[in-house]
Design an enzyme around this catalytic site. Structure first.
Site, PDB file in Angstrom:
ATOM      1  N   HIS A  89      18.073  24.469 -66.528  1.00  0.00           N
ATOM      2  CA  HIS A  89      18.239  23.483 -65.458  1.00  0.00           C
ATOM      3  C   HIS A  89      19.164  22.358 -65.892  1.00  0.00           C
ATOM      4  O   HIS A  89      18.726  21.252 -66.203  1.00  0.00           O
ATOM      5  CB  HIS A  89      16.874  22.920 -65.054  1.00  0.00           C
TER       6      HIS A  89
ATOM      7  N   HIS B 289      13.500  30.455 -67.779  1.00  0.00           N
ATOM      8  CA  HIS B 289      12.183  30.096 -67.230  1.00  0.00           C
ATOM      9  C   HIS B 289      11.285  31.288 -66.986  1.00  0.00           C
ATOM     10  O   HIS B 289      10.115  31.119 -66.658  1.00  0.00           O
ATOM     11  CB  HIS B 289      12.370  29.321 -65.919  1.00  0.00           C
TER      12      HIS B 289
ATOM     13  N   CYS C 173      12.599  32.326 -72.394  1.00  0.00           N
ATOM     14  CA  CYS C 173      12.229  31.722 -73.683  1.00  0.00           C
ATOM     15  C   CYS C 173      10.979  32.416 -74.218  1.00  0.00           C
ATOM     16  O   CYS C 173      10.010  32.614 -73.471  1.00  0.00           O
ATOM     17  CB  CYS C 173      11.959  30.234 -73.499  1.00  0.00           C
TER      18      CYS C 173
ATOM     19  N   GLU D 154       9.268  28.416 -63.608  1.00  0.00           N
ATOM     20  CA  GLU D 154       8.339  28.881 -64.649  1.00  0.00           C
ATOM     21  C   GLU D 154       6.939  29.134 -64.061  1.00  0.00           C
ATOM     22  O   GLU D 154       6.312  30.149 -64.363  1.00  0.00           O
ATOM     23  CB  GLU D 154       8.244  27.873 -65.797  1.00  0.00           C
TER      24      GLU D 154
ATOM     25  N   THR E 125       5.024  24.960 -69.829  1.00  0.00           N
ATOM     26  CA  THR E 125       5.488  24.543 -71.163  1.00  0.00           C
ATOM     27  C   THR E 125       6.123  23.149 -71.192  1.00  0.00           C
ATOM     28  O   THR E 125       6.246  22.562 -72.262  1.00  0.00           O
ATOM     29  CB  THR E 125       6.540  25.531 -71.701  1.00  0.00           C
TER      30      THR E 125
ATOM     31  N   CYS F  80       5.304  23.273 -75.071  1.00  0.00           N
ATOM     32  CA  CYS F  80       6.037  23.797 -76.223  1.00  0.00           C
ATOM     33  C   CYS F  80       6.402  22.695 -77.218  1.00  0.00           C
ATOM     34  O   CYS F  80       6.356  21.504 -76.895  1.00  0.00           O
ATOM     35  CB  CYS F  80       7.275  24.538 -75.747  1.00  0.00           C
TER      36      CYS F  80
ATOM     37  N   ASN G 245      11.345  19.109 -67.934  1.00  0.00           N
ATOM     38  CA  ASN G 245      11.101  18.361 -69.178  1.00  0.00           C
ATOM     39  C   ASN G 245      11.878  17.048 -69.208  1.00  0.00           C
ATOM     40  O   ASN G 245      11.423  16.060 -69.770  1.00  0.00           O
ATOM     41  CB  ASN G 245      11.354  19.251 -70.405  1.00  0.00           C
TER      42      ASN G 245
HETATM   43  S1  SF4 Z   1      11.642  23.633 -73.313  1.00  0.00           S
HETATM   44 FE1  SF4 Z   1      10.227  24.844 -74.593  1.00  0.00          FE
HETATM   45  S2  SF4 Z   1       9.623  26.582 -73.313  1.00  0.00           S
HETATM   46 FE2  SF4 Z   1      11.439  25.660 -72.365  1.00  0.00          FE
HETATM   47  S3  SF4 Z   1      13.165  26.793 -73.222  1.00  0.00           S
HETATM   48 FE3  SF4 Z   1      12.845  25.029 -74.556  1.00  0.00          FE
HETATM   49  S4  SF4 Z   1      11.493  25.788 -76.206  1.00  0.00           S
HETATM   50 FE4  SF4 Z   1      11.384  27.246 -74.505  1.00  0.00          FE
END
Ligand code: SF4
Length: 319
Positions: free
Chosen positions: A52, A85, A107, A137, A175, A205, A235
């Site tokens: 993203h 995702h 991932c 996700e 995650t 994660c 995130n």
């Molecule tokens: S944020 Fe975490 S779950 Fe997402 S791609 Fe990165 S390591 Fe993988």
């Protein structure tokens, strides 16, 4: 000009949160598309945004990647990449039914959550997935056991969610959630279902956890925090919220052009972080602009040193 003068008048320091920017899962997903383009030549079709981030997507598009929302948009026989995702099994089946050659850039840490979903649902639990509705996700994880997994997006939902058997309930976590936010939902669920089972190790994660810890440290010493990341990056959005909870004004920006100089007026210290899907160059551009505005001191605040890397899928590994 007045805005520039106001923005720069008190600016002294830039504090860089570390870790920030790309995680191992994002680096792997981008490398999958790059290698697919190198080995097979364009076009390479990618279901959903590979990660993203607007800059990453624009760069790959310029090199021959074609981003689609649905497999129906992929021509017969065209090489197709699944994004970081993850996808629901129904999407895999659809690709297999059409005989599409697929490279999976999910991932490995998302794949782990999918495996937990199958395990918990397979033993008869109602699985409560703590996450945000509509995110790719969560859609993928929900698809692992339709009917047995329910999405719980906040503590209020935790108070009302219905389960088949209150003695057989487990939970999973998206995650990229904020760790404190998820803990509140788990607490609410545990009050209602004392036998609640959870993932062996936390689903949030390492990259999400580390970036949130780092931005918290920096936000505590900053007047304003700028987080590089796209609007649809879970995130990155969580980093803004976490920085705000640590006491700073915080803003999510796709790149330096989106920084509103009025945000910086009166700020002596500006913290900078970036979501796991945001390229490091975006941070460099912001730091250069803050320096041009008058910041004399740029320092890095490292809370954790990351050394995680994931191997590429076999289809794109170098011979
Ligand atoms: S944020 Fe975490 S779950 Fe997402 S791609 Fe990165 S390591 Fe993988």
């Amino acid at each position: 000009m007045t805005e520039w003068a106001d923005a720069g008048s008190g600016l002294r320091r830039v504090l860089l949160a570390s870790p920030r920017s790309f995680c191992a899962g994002v680096e792997r997903a981008i490398a999958v598309v790059e290698q697919a383009l190198r080995h097979h030549g364009p076009p390479v079709y990618v279901r959903k945004q590979i990660v993203h981030n607007a800059r990453v997507v624009a760069d790959l598009r310029a090199r021959g990647a074609v981003f689609v929302d649905d497999l129906d948009e992929v021509p017969d026989g065209a090489l197709t990449v699944f994004s970081a995702h993850g996808v629901a099994p129904a999407v895999r089946r659809q690709a297999a039914d059409r005989g599409l050659p697929v490279i999976d850039a999910t991932c490995p840490l998302v794949t782990k959550v999918h495996a937990e979903a199958r395990r918990f649902a397979g033993r008869g639990d109602t699985v409560l997935l703590i996450g945000h509705p509509g995110h790719e996700e969560t859609d993928g994880t929900l698809g692992e056991a339709p009917g047995r997994i329910r999405l719980v997006s906040d503590p209020a939902a935790a108070e009302t969610v219905r389960v088949d058997d209150p003695a057989r309930v487990s939970y999973l976590v998206q995650t990229t959630l904020a760790t404190d936010e998820a803990a509140g939902v788990v607490e609410a669920l545990r009050r209602r279902f004392p036998g609640l089972a959870g993932p062996g190790s936390d689903d949030i994660c390492y990259a999400t956890t580390n970036r949130q810890r780092a931005v918290t440290e920096v936000a505590g010493r900053s007047d304003v925090v700028l987080v590089l990341g796209s609007d649809n990056s879970s995130n990155s959005r969580r980093l803004v919220e976490v920085a705000e909870r640590a006491g700073a004004r915080a803003y999510l920006v796709d790149d330096v052009s989106r920084v509103d100089l009025r945000w910086l007026a009166g700020a002596a210290t500006v913290g900078v972080s970036a979501g796991a899907s945001a390229p490091p160059a975006l941070v460099d551009e912001v730091v250069a602009a803050l320096t041009a505005l008058g910041a004399r001191e740029v320092s890095e605040h490292t809370t954790t040193v990351e050394d995680v890397s994931f191997t590429l899928p076999k289809e794109v590994r170098q011979p």
